[in-house]
Design an enzyme around this catalytic site. Sequence first.
Site, PDB file in Angstrom:
ATOM      1  N   HIS A  17     -33.290 -17.546 -37.294  1.00 35.68           N
ATOM      2  CA  HIS A  17     -32.623 -18.357 -38.316  1.00 35.68           C
ATOM      3  C   HIS A  17     -33.654 -18.938 -39.295  1.00 35.68           C
ATOM      4  O   HIS A  17     -33.434 -18.936 -40.502  1.00 35.68           O
ATOM      5  CB  HIS A  17     -31.885 -19.544 -37.674  1.00 35.68           C
ATOM      6  CG  HIS A  17     -30.765 -19.171 -36.747  1.00 35.68           C
ATOM      7  ND1 HIS A  17     -30.677 -19.635 -35.461  1.00 35.68           N
ATOM      8  CD2 HIS A  17     -29.676 -18.372 -36.932  1.00 35.68           C
ATOM      9  CE1 HIS A  17     -29.576 -19.167 -34.886  1.00 35.68           C
ATOM     10  NE2 HIS A  17     -28.959 -18.378 -35.746  1.00 35.68           N
ATOM     11  N   LYS A  41     -15.428 -21.928 -30.009  1.00 36.16           N
ATOM     12  CA  LYS A  41     -16.577 -21.694 -29.126  1.00 36.16           C
ATOM     13  C   LYS A  41     -16.919 -22.985 -28.368  1.00 36.16           C
ATOM     14  O   LYS A  41     -16.720 -24.081 -28.894  1.00 36.16           O
ATOM     15  CB  LYS A  41     -17.797 -21.291 -29.955  1.00 36.16           C
ATOM     16  CG  LYS A  41     -17.703 -19.902 -30.554  1.00 36.16           C
ATOM     17  CD  LYS A  41     -19.018 -19.530 -31.216  1.00 36.16           C
ATOM     18  CE  LYS A  41     -18.947 -18.180 -31.894  1.00 36.16           C
ATOM     19  NZ  LYS A  41     -20.163 -17.869 -32.645  1.00 36.16           N
ATOM     20  N   ARG A  90     -28.798  -8.599 -38.413  1.00 36.14           N
ATOM     21  CA  ARG A  90     -29.819  -8.137 -37.477  1.00 36.14           C
ATOM     22  C   ARG A  90     -29.745  -6.636 -37.234  1.00 36.14           C
ATOM     23  O   ARG A  90     -30.724  -5.935 -37.297  1.00 36.14           O
ATOM     24  CB  ARG A  90     -29.641  -8.835 -36.117  1.00 36.14           C
ATOM     25  CG  ARG A  90     -30.245 -10.193 -36.059  1.00 36.14           C
ATOM     26  CD  ARG A  90     -29.739 -10.939 -34.886  1.00 36.14           C
ATOM     27  NE  ARG A  90     -28.317 -11.221 -35.041  1.00 36.14           N
ATOM     28  CZ  ARG A  90     -27.639 -12.072 -34.298  1.00 36.14           C
ATOM     29  NH1 ARG A  90     -28.241 -12.692 -33.309  1.00 36.14           N
ATOM     30  NH2 ARG A  90     -26.365 -12.286 -34.517  1.00 36.14           N
TER      31      ARG A  90
HETATM   32  P1  ADP Z   1     -22.533 -17.416 -35.983  1.00 37.16           P
HETATM   33  O1  ADP Z   1     -21.900 -17.889 -34.707  1.00 37.16           O
HETATM   34  O2  ADP Z   1     -21.929 -17.979 -37.219  1.00 37.16           O
HETATM   35  O3  ADP Z   1     -22.797 -15.939 -36.065  1.00 37.16           O
HETATM   36  P2  ADP Z   1     -25.327 -17.869 -35.523  1.00 37.16           P
HETATM   37  O4  ADP Z   1     -25.962 -19.194 -35.413  1.00 37.16           O
HETATM   38  O5  ADP Z   1     -25.368 -16.996 -34.324  1.00 37.16           O
HETATM   39  O6  ADP Z   1     -23.892 -18.185 -35.993  1.00 37.16           O
HETATM   40  O7  ADP Z   1     -25.924 -17.083 -36.761  1.00 37.16           O
HETATM   41  C1  ADP Z   1     -25.872 -17.585 -38.057  1.00 37.16           C
HETATM   42  C2  ADP Z   1     -26.335 -16.506 -38.994  1.00 37.16           C
HETATM   43  O8  ADP Z   1     -27.691 -16.200 -38.717  1.00 37.16           O
HETATM   44  C3  ADP Z   1     -25.572 -15.182 -38.886  1.00 37.16           C
HETATM   45  O9  ADP Z   1     -25.492 -14.622 -40.165  1.00 37.16           O
HETATM   46  C4  ADP Z   1     -26.456 -14.356 -37.996  1.00 37.16           C
HETATM   47  O10 ADP Z   1     -26.273 -12.968 -38.221  1.00 37.16           O
HETATM   48  C5  ADP Z   1     -27.819 -14.818 -38.447  1.00 37.16           C
HETATM   49  N1  ADP Z   1     -28.837 -14.633 -37.411  1.00 37.16           N
HETATM   50  C6  ADP Z   1     -28.779 -15.007 -36.126  1.00 37.16           C
HETATM   51  N2  ADP Z   1     -29.899 -14.643 -35.461  1.00 37.16           N
HETATM   52  C7  ADP Z   1     -30.675 -14.006 -36.376  1.00 37.16           C
HETATM   53  C8  ADP Z   1     -31.946 -13.340 -36.314  1.00 37.16           C
HETATM   54  N3  ADP Z   1     -32.619 -13.227 -35.188  1.00 37.16           N
HETATM   55  N4  ADP Z   1     -32.420 -12.805 -37.460  1.00 37.16           N
HETATM   56  C9  ADP Z   1     -31.716 -12.885 -38.606  1.00 37.16           C
HETATM   57  N5  ADP Z   1     -30.512 -13.454 -38.722  1.00 37.16           N
HETATM   58  C10 ADP Z   1     -29.994 -14.013 -37.626  1.00 37.16           C
END
Ligand code: ADP
Length: 158
Positions: A17, A41, A90
């Site tokens: 992130h 969630k 990703r």
């Molecule tokens: P959500 O539950 O909304 O998917 P996340 O916190 O898991 O929330 O992810 C928020 C955003 O960050 C999403 O667009 C996700 O694809 C992106 N994201 C999560 N992990 C990574 C990573 N390792 N690299 C790049 N983007 C990421």
Amino acid sequence: MSKAIYPGSFDPVTYGHIDIIRRAAKIFDELTVSVLNNKVKTPLFSVDERVKMLQEVCKDIPNVKIDSFSGLLADYASECGTDVIIRGLRAITDFEYELQMAQTNHKIAEHVDTVFLTTSLEYAYLSSTTVKEVASFGKDVTQFVPPCVAEKIYEKYR
Ligand code: ADP
């Protein structure tokens, strides 16, 4: 002034992130990272805890603000006066869901567009879910999240 929102669960924020945040903050004048209060969630961290962790890890990036929201992202974007949503991609597995979300948001609010940033290769495998799983088995997670976040995760599993 160009503005964008980066919404997500951030449960908790990972280096993946943070990489997206840093890169988006270079493209836009102002970036709001916003924690989604998702009633569907069951998160490990409260919205407040997630906001605080994001504030801590983003404190050196001057054009980044941290916020939280519930309800429809398209409505929140309109409230913020922002037309751009940032999401990270990703792998191809993220694509179908993200495409559906982006198109739905665009249908609901025509002025809202989603900009995808592809993950840096070193973080392509990284997700909040796997970090929590590793920590739940008592393993070190400092290669995945900043030390202050790792501490908070360990506290939850103690
Ligand atoms: P959500 O539950 O909304 O998917 P996340 O916190 O898991 O929330 O992810 C928020 C955003 O960050 C999403 O667009 C996700 O694809 C992106 N994201 C999560 N992990 C990574 C990573 N390792 N690299 C790049 N983007 C990421």
